[in-house]
Motif scaffolding. Structure first.
Motif, PDB file in Angstrom:
ATOM      1  N   ILE A 275     -48.241  -1.389  61.935  1.00  0.00           N
ATOM      2  CA  ILE A 275     -47.883  -2.336  62.995  1.00  0.00           C
ATOM      3  C   ILE A 275     -46.999  -1.649  64.032  1.00  0.00           C
ATOM      4  CG2 ILE A 275     -45.824  -3.277  61.867  1.00  0.00           C
ATOM      5  CD1 ILE A 275     -48.377  -5.226  64.003  1.00  0.00           C
ATOM      6  N   SER A 276     -46.172  -0.706  63.589  1.00  0.00           N
ATOM      7  CA  SER A 276     -45.343   0.065  64.522  1.00  0.00           C
ATOM      8  C   SER A 276     -46.225   0.895  65.452  1.00  0.00           C
ATOM      9  CB  SER A 276     -44.390   0.982  63.749  1.00  0.00           C
ATOM     10  OG  SER A 276     -43.661   1.812  64.623  1.00  0.00           O
ATOM     11  N   ALA A 277     -47.246   1.531  64.880  1.00  0.00           N
ATOM     12  CA  ALA A 277     -48.158   2.327  65.708  1.00  0.00           C
ATOM     13  C   ALA A 277     -48.923   1.443  66.686  1.00  0.00           C
ATOM     14  CB  ALA A 277     -49.140   3.089  64.811  1.00  0.00           C
ATOM     15  N   PHE A 278     -49.287   0.246  66.244  1.00  0.00           N
ATOM     16  CA  PHE A 278     -49.998  -0.714  67.093  1.00  0.00           C
ATOM     17  C   PHE A 278     -49.139  -1.111  68.299  1.00  0.00           C
ATOM     18  CE2 PHE A 278     -51.075  -5.380  67.662  1.00  0.00           C
ATOM     19  CZ  PHE A 278     -52.260  -5.161  68.350  1.00  0.00           C
ATOM     20  N   ILE A 279     -47.897  -1.491  68.023  1.00  0.00           N
ATOM     21  CA  ILE A 279     -46.983  -1.916  69.096  1.00  0.00           C
ATOM     22  C   ILE A 279     -46.724  -0.760  70.061  1.00  0.00           C
ATOM     23  CG2 ILE A 279     -44.622  -2.657  69.603  1.00  0.00           C
ATOM     24  CD1 ILE A 279     -46.355  -4.868  68.434  1.00  0.00           C
ATOM     25  N   LYS A 280     -46.461   0.417  69.523  1.00  0.00           N
ATOM     26  CA  LYS A 280     -46.131   1.562  70.376  1.00  0.00           C
ATOM     27  C   LYS A 280     -47.327   2.021  71.199  1.00  0.00           C
ATOM     28  CE  LYS A 280     -42.301   2.979  67.470  1.00  0.00           C
ATOM     29  NZ  LYS A 280     -41.838   3.831  66.365  1.00  0.00           N
ATOM     30  N   SER A 281     -48.529   1.836  70.666  1.00  0.00           N
ATOM     31  CA  SER A 281     -49.739   2.185  71.432  1.00  0.00           C
ATOM     32  C   SER A 281     -49.919   1.238  72.613  1.00  0.00           C
ATOM     33  CB  SER A 281     -50.966   2.148  70.531  1.00  0.00           C
ATOM     34  OG  SER A 281     -50.862   3.104  69.497  1.00  0.00           O
ATOM     35  N   MET A 282     -49.678  -0.064  72.391  1.00  0.00           N
ATOM     36  CA  MET A 282     -49.756  -1.013  73.506  1.00  0.00           C
ATOM     37  C   MET A 282     -48.658  -0.737  74.527  1.00  0.00           C
ATOM     38  SD  MET A 282     -50.887  -4.700  71.867  1.00  0.00           S
ATOM     39  CE  MET A 282     -49.407  -4.905  70.864  1.00  0.00           C
ATOM     40  N   ARG A 283     -47.462  -0.445  74.029  1.00  0.00           N
ATOM     41  CA  ARG A 283     -46.354  -0.143  74.940  1.00  0.00           C
ATOM     42  C   ARG A 283     -46.666   1.096  75.776  1.00  0.00           C
ATOM     43  NH1 ARG A 283     -41.730   0.381  71.415  1.00  0.00           N
ATOM     44  NH2 ARG A 283     -41.658  -1.902  71.462  1.00  0.00           N
ATOM     45  N   GLY A 284     -47.369   2.052  75.176  1.00  0.00           N
ATOM     46  CA  GLY A 284     -47.733   3.283  75.872  1.00  0.00           C
ATOM     47  C   GLY A 284     -48.989   3.164  76.703  1.00  0.00           C
ATOM     48  N   SER A 285     -49.540   1.938  76.805  1.00  0.00           N
ATOM     49  CA  SER A 285     -50.719   1.654  77.638  1.00  0.00           C
ATOM     50  C   SER A 285     -51.941   2.458  77.212  1.00  0.00           C
ATOM     51  CB  SER A 285     -50.407   1.914  79.129  1.00  0.00           C
ATOM     52  OG  SER A 285     -49.364   1.072  79.570  1.00  0.00           O
ATOM     53  N   ASP A 286     -52.139   2.582  75.887  1.00  0.00           N
ATOM     54  CA  ASP A 286     -53.319   3.263  75.348  1.00  0.00           C
ATOM     55  C   ASP A 286     -54.185   2.234  74.615  1.00  0.00           C
ATOM     56  OD1 ASP A 286     -55.226   4.761  73.955  1.00  0.00           O
ATOM     57  OD2 ASP A 286     -53.853   6.409  73.573  1.00  0.00           O
ATOM     58  N   PRO A 287     -55.187   1.650  75.293  1.00  0.00           N
ATOM     59  CA  PRO A 287     -55.992   0.596  74.660  1.00  0.00           C
ATOM     60  C   PRO A 287     -56.817   1.095  73.485  1.00  0.00           C
ATOM     61  CG  PRO A 287     -56.945   1.224  76.772  1.00  0.00           C
ATOM     62  CD  PRO A 287     -55.610   1.912  76.685  1.00  0.00           C
ATOM     63  N   ASP A 288     -57.267   2.362  73.529  1.00  0.00           N
ATOM     64  CA  ASP A 288     -58.078   2.890  72.428  1.00  0.00           C
ATOM     65  C   ASP A 288     -57.267   2.971  71.144  1.00  0.00           C
ATOM     66  OD1 ASP A 288     -60.412   3.291  73.998  1.00  0.00           O
ATOM     67  OD2 ASP A 288     -59.514   5.090  74.841  1.00  0.00           O
ATOM     68  N   ALA A 289     -56.043   3.516  71.259  1.00  0.00           N
ATOM     69  CA  ALA A 289     -55.186   3.600  70.076  1.00  0.00           C
ATOM     70  C   ALA A 289     -54.818   2.207  69.569  1.00  0.00           C
ATOM     71  CB  ALA A 289     -53.926   4.397  70.401  1.00  0.00           C
ATOM     72  N   ALA A 290     -54.555   1.290  70.489  1.00  0.00           N
ATOM     73  CA  ALA A 290     -54.189  -0.071  70.092  1.00  0.00           C
ATOM     74  C   ALA A 290     -55.308  -0.724  69.289  1.00  0.00           C
ATOM     75  CB  ALA A 290     -53.860  -0.907  71.324  1.00  0.00           C
ATOM     76  N   VAL A 291     -56.549  -0.567  69.743  1.00  0.00           N
ATOM     77  CA  VAL A 291     -57.687  -1.160  69.039  1.00  0.00           C
ATOM     78  C   VAL A 291     -57.893  -0.490  67.682  1.00  0.00           C
ATOM     79  CG1 VAL A 291     -60.195  -1.439  69.092  1.00  0.00           C
ATOM     80  CG2 VAL A 291     -58.849  -1.996  71.102  1.00  0.00           C
ATOM     81  N   TYR A 292     -57.665   0.824  67.613  1.00  0.00           N
ATOM     82  CA  TYR A 292     -57.815   1.520  66.328  1.00  0.00           C
ATOM     83  C   TYR A 292     -56.833   0.975  65.300  1.00  0.00           C
ATOM     84  CZ  TYR A 292     -57.504   5.007  62.674  1.00  0.00           C
ATOM     85  OH  TYR A 292     -57.466   5.613  61.452  1.00  0.00           O
ATOM     86  N   TRP A 293     -55.539   0.858  65.679  1.00  0.00           N
ATOM     87  CA  TRP A 293     -54.544   0.362  64.723  1.00  0.00           C
ATOM     88  C   TRP A 293     -54.770  -1.106  64.398  1.00  0.00           C
ATOM     89  CZ3 TRP A 293     -52.951   4.187  62.259  1.00  0.00           C
ATOM     90  CH2 TRP A 293     -52.621   5.397  62.877  1.00  0.00           C
ATOM     91  N   LEU A 294     -55.283  -1.850  65.358  1.00  0.00           N
ATOM     92  CA  LEU A 294     -55.671  -3.235  65.075  1.00  0.00           C
ATOM     93  C   LEU A 294     -56.760  -3.262  64.011  1.00  0.00           C
ATOM     94  CD1 LEU A 294     -55.761  -6.298  65.645  1.00  0.00           C
ATOM     95  CD2 LEU A 294     -57.318  -5.798  67.547  1.00  0.00           C
ATOM     96  N   ALA A 295     -57.746  -2.382  64.162  1.00  0.00           N
ATOM     97  CA  ALA A 295     -58.831  -2.310  63.178  1.00  0.00           C
ATOM     98  C   ALA A 295     -58.299  -1.928  61.800  1.00  0.00           C
ATOM     99  CB  ALA A 295     -59.892  -1.302  63.640  1.00  0.00           C
ATOM    100  N   ARG A 296     -57.330  -1.007  61.751  1.00  0.00           N
ATOM    101  CA  ARG A 296     -56.742  -0.618  60.473  1.00  0.00           C
ATOM    102  C   ARG A 296     -56.120  -1.825  59.777  1.00  0.00           C
ATOM    103  NH1 ARG A 296     -54.680   4.457  59.157  1.00  0.00           N
ATOM    104  NH2 ARG A 296     -53.705   3.337  57.431  1.00  0.00           N
ATOM    105  N   MET A 297     -55.420  -2.642  60.547  1.00  0.00           N
ATOM    106  CA  MET A 297     -54.794  -3.819  59.955  1.00  0.00           C
ATOM    107  C   MET A 297     -55.832  -4.824  59.476  1.00  0.00           C
ATOM    108  SD  MET A 297     -51.349  -4.489  62.223  1.00  0.00           S
ATOM    109  CE  MET A 297     -52.114  -4.391  63.841  1.00  0.00           C
ATOM    110  N   LEU A 298     -56.857  -5.041  60.277  1.00  0.00           N
ATOM    111  CA  LEU A 298     -57.897  -5.995  59.892  1.00  0.00           C
ATOM    112  C   LEU A 298     -58.650  -5.518  58.656  1.00  0.00           C
ATOM    113  CD1 LEU A 298     -59.297  -6.933  63.424  1.00  0.00           C
ATOM    114  CD2 LEU A 298     -57.876  -8.360  61.931  1.00  0.00           C
TER     115      LEU A 298
END
Length: 449
Positions: A275-298
């Motif tokens: 979840i930390s990686a997910f938040i930091k990816s969104m904060r860093g404006s990287d949609p690809d990383a955000a979706v990847y970490w979202l997928a990991r959680m799901l």
């Protein structure tokens, strides 16, 4: 596979369990491959080079015959138990083992007494290996403390849970924590190849042709877990040999275990790390990383409401007034996911995560409320100005003015808490505030932090 090899395999599973030459091959396969090929020396041990590489402190200690009281912390299949046994072999120390899940206080006392006897008779402290040590309660840990302090034994515990959270601080202060990392795909390929060609303990007796693609596939999908990789390999080999196949291809592994092993536990460190990686990816404006970490959680079974709540917080904390619509979208996404559920809810979460990642960012609202609370913590508690009180006099109604604003005091002592950024919608906010209040015209106060 030759006829002789086929007969050898069939004999290993006959009613008596005896193969030609009297070897009980069935009993061999009753012991899982990961246990059979477990390394016994530092040279055989694969991975964890940050601990056991040439010149590393732990390796130097072991080669000098020394074992510190230690906690080995890491995910399953990274070599914790193997390393404990290698430590005992290398230093030639007696190893006493116990599992914290089933151990009773009386058993612990017996092991402590046994360790004391070993030290008296040999002059060297025995290693007491406690698997899953985080299960110990305070009473059990107190049994160990005096013996650890006196050096009557060397405590080596293993845990998959973060020891800094799960282990009593008094016991933890007497040990060194060594963190083991998930194995790389290259590490796992080495382990798999060794098992395939080992005729004594591994699968070499079948003399099979195993494709490089299959080895790579298992290594890539085992999630850094050597035990899982070896179990998958053994299952594929035995299933193939049973029908007389001489060559094992990628498709055999895909049919048996098509999905990658997911390292994710909602109650463990992965929950917080991902979840930390997910938040930091969104904060860093990287949609690809955000979706990847979202997928990991799901994929790991994370509660979708938890994910939605974190995106709601993010929409105000990190996007804020740079894009006020972000909070509206996050709230809509949370309600929609709660209404729709999975699997379709994944699309809604993805849409929201991508929007938040791509949105312009401002943490001014987050900083403003914290600055105001900090001011109160310092004791600056202002009285409500008389004209603002519910029955006060002198208040001027802003909407009576054509500008819908009038200059009047809203705090007895003016203080800046809101420092607007210069991103997105906040540029408009800044322009309006600079036209109303002199304090917002000071450029040094704009976009602070």
């Amino acid at each position: 596979m030759s006829q002789e090899q086929q007969e050898l395999f069939e004999e290993s599973f006959d009613s008596t369990g005896k193969a030609s030459g009297g070897r009980d091959l069935r009993s061999v396969f009753e012991i899982p491959l990961p246990e059979r090929v477990r390394p016994t020396s530092l040279e055989e041990f694969v991975g964890q080079s940050h601990l056991l590489g040439e010149g590393k402190p732990l390796r130097r200690l072991l080669e000098a015959g020394q074992v510190p009281n230690s906690i080995l912390y890491g995910p399953p299949g990274t070599g914790k138990t193997t390393l404990v046994r290698v430590m005992a072999n290398v230093t030639k120390r007696k190893l006493l083992e116990i599992n914290a899940v089933t151990a009773k206080v009386s058993q612990l006392r017996e092991i402590v007494d046994l360790a004391k006897g070993i030290k008296r008779s040999t002059g060297h402290s025995a290693m007491v290996f406690i698997d899953e040590i985080y299960h110990f309660n305070k009473q059990q840990q107190n049994v160990l403390l005096p013996a650890v302090e006196r050096g009557d034994l060397i405590l080596v515990g293993t845990t998959t849970e973060n020891p800094y959270f799960e282990i009593n601080k008094t016991l933890l202060s007497r040990a060194i924590v060594f963190e083991l990392k998930p194995l790389t795909a290259e590490d796992l390929e080495r382990i798999l190849r060794r098992a395939i060609y080992d005729k004594k303990k591994g699968l070499g007796m079948f003399d099979l042709n195993v494709s490089d693609e299959l080895i790579s596939f298992i290594a890539q999908t085992a999630g850094g877990d050597a035990r899982q990789a070896l179990l998958r390999l053994e299952a594929v080999v035995l299933a193939s040999v049973a029908v007389g196949k001489e060559k094992i291809a990628l498709e055999d592994a895909r049919q048996l275990a098509p999905k990658s092993l997911q390292r994710y536990d909602r109650a463990a460190d992965q929950h917080y790390d991902v979840i930390s990686a997910f938040i930091k990816s969104m904060r860093g404006s990287d949609p690809d990383a955000a979706v990847y970490w979202l997928a990991r959680m799901l994929a790991g079974g994370e509660d979708v409401r938890f994910i939605a709540r974190r995106m709601l917080i993010f929409a105000s904390e990190d996007v804020g007034l740079a894009d006020p619509f972000a909070l509206v979208l996050a709230e809509a996404a949370a309600g929609a996911v709660d209404h729709v559920g999975l699997p379709e809810g994944r699309i809604i979460l993805s849409q929201c995560a991508i929007y938040l990642a791509c949105a312009e960012k401002s943490n001014s609202a987050y900083r403003a409320i914290d600055l105001a609370l900090e001011e109160l913590d310092k004791g600056n508690v202002q009285e409500v100005p008389l004209h603002l009180k519910s029955h006060g006099e002198g208040y001027v109604y802003p909407h009576d003015d054509p500008r819908h604003w009038v200059p009047q005091k809203y705090m007895n002592s003016s203080k800046r808490f809101y420092f607007p950024g210069n991103q997105g919608h906040e540029r408009i906010i800044v322009e309006r505030l600079q036209g109303l209040w002199k304090r917002f015209s000071q450029k040094d106060d704009v976009d602070r932090g």
